[in-house]
Design a protein around this motif. Structure first.
Motif, short mmCIF file in Angstrom:
data_model
loop_
_atom_site.label_atom_id
_atom_site.label_comp_id
_atom_site.label_asym_id
_atom_site.label_seq_id
_atom_site.Cartn_x
_atom_site.Cartn_y
_atom_site.Cartn_z
N GLU A 1 -9.16 67.48 -45.83
CA GLU A 1 -9.73 66.79 -44.68
C GLU A 1 -9.12 65.40 -44.46
O GLU A 1 -9.48 64.70 -43.52
CB GLU A 1 -11.25 66.65 -44.84
N SER B 1 -13.19 79.96 -38.97
CA SER B 1 -14.58 79.52 -38.88
C SER B 1 -14.67 78.05 -38.51
O SER B 1 -15.44 77.66 -37.64
CB SER B 1 -15.32 79.79 -40.19
N ARG B 2 -13.82 77.20 -39.12
CA ARG B 2 -13.89 75.77 -38.84
C ARG B 2 -13.43 75.47 -37.42
O ARG B 2 -14.00 74.64 -36.72
CB ARG B 2 -13.02 75.02 -39.84
N TYR B 3 -12.34 76.12 -37.01
CA TYR B 3 -11.86 76.03 -35.63
C TYR B 3 -12.06 77.38 -34.98
O TYR B 3 -11.51 78.38 -35.46
CB TYR B 3 -10.38 75.66 -35.59
N GLN B 4 -12.84 77.45 -33.92
CA GLN B 4 -13.09 78.73 -33.26
C GLN B 4 -12.60 78.68 -31.82
O GLN B 4 -12.73 77.65 -31.15
CB GLN B 4 -14.59 79.06 -33.30
N PRO B 5 -12.05 79.79 -31.33
CA PRO B 5 -11.59 79.80 -29.94
C PRO B 5 -12.78 79.76 -28.97
O PRO B 5 -13.84 80.30 -29.28
CB PRO B 5 -10.84 81.11 -29.82
N VAL B 6 -12.59 79.11 -27.84
CA VAL B 6 -13.62 79.08 -26.78
C VAL B 6 -13.36 80.24 -25.81
O VAL B 6 -14.28 80.89 -25.35
CB VAL B 6 -13.60 77.72 -26.05
N ARG C 1 -7.36 70.41 -30.19
CA ARG C 1 -8.38 70.23 -31.22
C ARG C 1 -8.08 68.94 -31.96
O ARG C 1 -6.93 68.52 -32.04
CB ARG C 1 -8.37 71.39 -32.22
N GLU C 2 -9.11 68.35 -32.55
CA GLU C 2 -8.90 67.14 -33.35
C GLU C 2 -8.77 67.51 -34.82
O GLU C 2 -9.53 68.33 -35.34
CB GLU C 2 -10.08 66.18 -33.13
#
Lengths: 259, 259
Positions: free
Chosen positions: B148, B121-126, B96-97
């Motif tokens: 950020e 929520s901001r990073y979600q698993p695929v 992830r970035e």
């Protein structure tokens, strides 16, 4: 400038034929010697092969031509650098995750005076190309409008992205490929075309190298495969040339939405 | 369970020797047949090669063994699935970035009763592994604490991540590799070791296959190369075994921080 290639299909399909044509433009029939990349979606997963050297000389590109990876969505790019140095971090396609999907993007063209417009914080570029920054800005705008949960209607999202692309086109040349792994969108600034192959399938002959394929032998009657490219890859088929500002959204090879 | 491999070096170094040993554990000397992946950083850029098939049978793994990619940071993983099916989206490493850096992560172990803790929520698993969800949760916690914009002191970030890893360890086995492309962190739950090779270099012999290398012929006197693995890869060198809860942070092959 650069060359784009993408595919949307209703069955896992390999892109070896089209990629073989594209690779020639990376140092043989074209001047795009500053790197190349290709992203394959397999289900929700994706993998990207990249090199910051010319595709016609790349060991990794040779693997892609000899090892047919079957995929329903492919995004590829070969680069002739204008903004940003030649390096792996500046090599397309770029990928970011949003809503539990990998979004993959590639750009052909060049933008000017974009720094003021492209203010980003949630998605930040790793390299220093106008292309990656524009991608980060698009995703940031999408999150600002639709929030952190995927909306029920992804068509509304793509209509919004088309509006953003139209804004970006005012800053220069912006031919774009974008995919969430399920849908494949293209947006035309000046150079983009596509072809949808379905039964009855025929033969196709590459422009850039002496290769002919008989799709009738490689496919089943139900297959639908759309290939997008900056310029036609074959010279015996009819490619649809997009007009400036035009865009198309494909899913499983079929046209779903356009504008 | 799975096997981890990582490298931090002060000069671009290929990992062909260690990877050759690791690959054997993917179907020959070990049972990890459910996919494999390897991420190479080259400058700020990174590229990941993956397959959802066993490494000892993979065309792409053969390419990595025959085409030495020189890198200062490498993260690799071979998988024996426990949580999540065998598929490309469940194949480590995950990337992830954040703050304009690609963060890459791989996990060995298994977690239980984690759904309530790992709210994201901001990073979600695929995919649907405990591993990817834990990674998303770590990054989400980092953004919540540091914001950020990248803080001036990344050491504070890694100390915070070590605390998060300690919390995760309460849910099961959590051996972790994490990198921002510059630093390389490992966190030990029960199986993790490392070796730092520097002058005077000697010979090393793989455990998993009959390969010997003379590092003296492959290196210069200033090279410093640290290799991390779940279990030692060579049997004639002394590997440092980490204790449960212990972690190390390396940069350019050298130990920078530990806890």
């Amino acid at each position: 400038m650069c060359e784009l290639l993408a595919m949307s299909a209703n069955v896992p399909t390999d892109i070896v034929f089209s990629f073989t044509g594209l690779v020639q433009r990376g140092g043989v029939t074209g001047p795009h010697v500053d790197g190349w990349g290709i992203t394959f979606y397999e289900g929700k997963g994706s993998r990207t092969f990249k090199d910051a050297i010319q595709s016609s000389q790349s060991h990794v590109a040779k693997l892609i031509q000899s090892y047919p990876i079957k995929s329903e969505v492919v995004v590829s790019h070969i680069r002739q650098a204008n903004r940003g140095c030649v390096s792996l971090e500046n090599t397309h396609p770029f990928t970011r995750e949003l809503w539990g999907r990998y979004w993959t993007y590639a750009h052909n063209g060049q933008l000017s005076d974009y720094q003021q417009k492209f203010v980003v914080s949630r998605y930040q570029p790793v390299g220093d190309t106008d292309s990656e920054l524009a991608f980060c800005w698009i995703l940031e705008q999408v999150v600002m409008k639709f929030g952190e949960t995927e909306p029920g209607d992804l068509m509304a999202v793509y209509r919004f992205i088309a509006k953003l692309a139209e804004e970006i086109r005012e800053l220069g040349i912006f031919n774009m490929i974008l995919s969430d792994g399920d849908h494949l969108m293209n947006f035309c600034s000046n150079n983009l075309c596509y072809i949808t192959r379905k039964a009855p399938f025929g033969k196709a002959k590459l422009i850039d190298t002496d290769v002919v394929i008989d799709f009738d032998k490689e496919t089943t009657p139900n297959d639908v495969v759309t290939v997008i490219a900056t310029r036609p890859l074959t010279d015996n088929e009819e490619w649809h040339i997009l007009k400036p500002g035009e865009w198309k959204l494909f899913r499983q090879g079929c046209l779903l939405l356009e504008g």
